[in-house]
Design an enzyme around this catalytic site. Structure first.
Site, PDB file in Angstrom:
ATOM      1  N   ASP A  29      30.903  41.128  48.692  1.00  0.00           N
ATOM      2  CA  ASP A  29      31.652  42.874  47.848  1.00  0.00           C
ATOM      3  C   ASP A  29      30.974  43.728  48.617  1.00  0.00           C
ATOM      4  O   ASP A  29      30.281  44.124  49.394  1.00  0.00           O
ATOM      5  CB  ASP A  29      30.517  42.883  46.646  1.00  0.00           C
ATOM      6  CG  ASP A  29      30.819  42.969  45.184  1.00  0.00           C
ATOM      7  OD1 ASP A  29      32.148  43.347  45.488  1.00  0.00           O
ATOM      8  OD2 ASP A  29      30.531  43.466  43.979  1.00  0.00           O
TER       9      ASP A  29
ATOM     10  N   GLU B 281      39.683  40.156  48.132  1.00  0.00           N
ATOM     11  CA  GLU B 281      40.267  41.147  47.077  1.00  0.00           C
ATOM     12  C   GLU B 281      39.672  42.527  47.512  1.00  0.00           C
ATOM     13  O   GLU B 281      39.089  43.193  48.425  1.00  0.00           O
ATOM     14  CB  GLU B 281      38.441  41.538  45.622  1.00  0.00           C
ATOM     15  CG  GLU B 281      38.567  41.876  44.197  1.00  0.00           C
ATOM     16  CD  GLU B 281      37.888  42.091  43.394  1.00  0.00           C
ATOM     17  OE1 GLU B 281      37.841  40.816  43.399  1.00  0.00           O
ATOM     18  OE2 GLU B 281      36.678  42.617  43.111  1.00  0.00           O
TER      19      GLU B 281
END
Ligand code: ZN
Length: 516
Positions: free
Chosen positions: A162, A276
């Site tokens: 992330d 992402e």
């Protein structure tokens, strides 16, 4: 082979028992730390060579008892391939970040209790939080593997590296087996664009790094200026101010994402992965026109991605519900979801997504399940809730310490808690301590100070909080799992009717929301 492991004198965790690679596998307790037990019919030299531990003859075969070590976790992911993370594609999904490495069993139970249709990511941590908790990408990965193994999880799992900011971040996470990479170009977003005058914007636009953009200012202008793009229910017009503002604000970010993507393609060398794009940690909201521009330019530069996190209107503060006008947010989500379908389809990603109970039904309906929910710190707060019940005075000392750290630690987060409004530790009785997790200010204070609490220095030869906190959770795993299960059911259930392409009865599907 018929469940012979359970006939041995071992404290087998029943939910973990599984057969694979001609062996029986389970987690066993007893004598402190959990251990891996593997029972093979014969002494399978190749399999046993991949594992570490002590072997003995048992039940007519060979029994290996080994530690929950990195080597055994890697062997487990090879022998039980469903434990190896893989891309989840456009499935409705949820990232359940875990800063302590003990939350996966509770996360698994929550996903199951919510009906099992949300595709989960159990291994998820940002580089920032890894350094704050002194964990490596492999430790994050392995903790999720052991937790999923313990609970007998067999459906697909993802693994989210992330908020990556540099190629080195990608390398470290790819080596540990992550396959979902969240690229955060927020350092390359120019928030001044929202307040600059048109002449100043023109000048900044001209100064963009055009060679790395693979285009010229003229070429870009020709593709957008004066055009109106129909996107489902929206008309997105690009006048000069809209275009140069989008370019100045997000141009360098687009270039950065494209470079990171190219690095990722080289690094993964054919291994499947998904990307992402997140611009959620920026000062000002992303307009639908800016989202459209970013997506169009990323596509032109050859980037493909599975989800995108815009910065929404209002405030998505850590660990608390949405702050702002829900009707305004609804309009924004409808527009961003339309852009995501039109330019992709890809999922809309909700970052700082924990505890946004007012937002979930809206986001689920307007995306028709084309959505990724990302949570991270709220599992730490459930750990604290567990500790508040088990050891009230220990919890009170954590809270007191957290209050002392808050003004420093809040700097890198979007939070608005005030120390003055948070109850004073000595004014809260033991039985009311868990209630601090429901008080807005105390909750945010506890949320953003986790790194300081976990790393706080040694007193009398012992880490001040870390060892005791982990010891309490390890010796009361059912209490922690139960708190996580009930907390995350509330997060996941609003999305379930829309997951796996479902449409709740009586609901209207947004135009063109069908997926294949
Ligand atoms: Zn984020």
């Amino acid at each position: 082979m018929h469940a012979r492991l359970s006939s041995l004198n071992l404290d087998v965790q029943r939910s973990s028992l599984t057969e694979a690679a001609e062996a029986e596998w389970a987690l066993v307790r007893g004598g402190g730390a959990a251990r891996l037990a593997v029972l093979t019919r014969s002494a399978d030299a190749r399999l046993l060579g991949e594992l570490e531990g002590e072997t003995s003859s048992a039940a007519g075969g060979t029994l290996l008892l080994g530690p929950t070590s990195p080597r055994n976790a890697a062997a487990l992911r090879r022998a039980l391939p469903w434990l190896a993370p893989r891309p989840l594609g456009l499935a409705t999904s949820a990232g359940l970040g875990d800063r302590l490495g003990l939350a996966t069993p509770g996360h698994v139970r929550a996903v199951r209790a919510a009906g099992g249709r949300i595709a989960p990511i159990f291994a998820q941590q940002s580089i920032r939080e890894m350094s704050r908790t002194a964990r490596t990408p492999l430790e994050v990965m392995d903790a999720a593997t052991w937790g999923a193994f313990q609970e007998g999880w067999r459906d697909p799992v993802g693994a989210d590296a992330d908020h990556l900011k540099t190629p080195a971040d990608i390398d470290a996470c790819a080596a540990a087996g992550f396959c979902f990479f969240t690229i955060d170009p927020s350092e390359h977003v120019d928030p001044r664009a929202d307040s600059l005058s048109l002449p100043a914007l023109r000048e900044a636009f001209g100064a963009l790094p055009w060679p790395s953009f693979g285009d010229s200012a003229d070429g870009l202008t020709r593709r957008y200026l004066g055009r109106t793009f129909p996107v489902e229910h929206l008309q997105i017009p690009f006048d000069e101010a809209t275009l140069v503002r989008a370019g100045v604000k997000y141009g360098r970010a687009v270039v950065h994402v494209a470079a990171m993507y190219q690095h990722l393609v080289r690094t993964m060398a054919g291994r499947p992965f998904e990307l992402e794009v997140s611009v959620d940690e920026t000062e000002t909201p992303t307009s639908p026109a800016e989202h459209f521009w970013v997506a169009s330019e990323l596509k032109r530069l050859g980037v493909s991605w599975v989800s995108l996190a815009p910065r929404f209107v209002g405030r998505f503060e850590k660990g608390v519900d949405y702050i702002g006008n829900l009707a305004e947010l609804e309009t924004a989500i409808a527009a961003h979801a339309a852009v995501a379908r039109h330019c992709g389809p890809y999922k809309l990603s909700l970052h700082s997504g924990s505890d946004k109970f007012g937002v979930y039904p809206i986001a689920a309906r307007l995306t028709a399940g084309l959505v990724h929910l990302k949570t991270a710190g709220t599992s730490y707060l459930e750990a604290l809730r567990t500790v508040a019940a088990l050891a009230p005075s220990f919890f009170r000392s954590i809270y007191e310490f957290a209050r002392g750290r808050y003004e420093t630690d809040r700097a890198s987060y979007h939070v608005s808690a005030s120390l003055a409004r948070a109850p004073r530790p000595e004014a809260v009785g033991d039985a009311a301590l868990a209630g601090l997790l429901e008080q807005f200010d105390a909750r945010e204070i506890l949320h953003v100070t986790f790194g300081s609490v976990l790393r706080e220095g040694v007193v009398d030869g012992r880490p001040r909080f870390y060892a005791e906190l982990m010891g309490l959770l390890r010796s009361n795993p059912e209490a922690y799992a139960a708190n996580l299960e009930s907390h995350f059911r509330r997060h996941l259930e609003p999305f379930v009717p829309w997951a796996a392409g479902g449409v709740p009865s009586g609901a209207t599907v947004p135009a063109r929301a069908g997926r294949d």
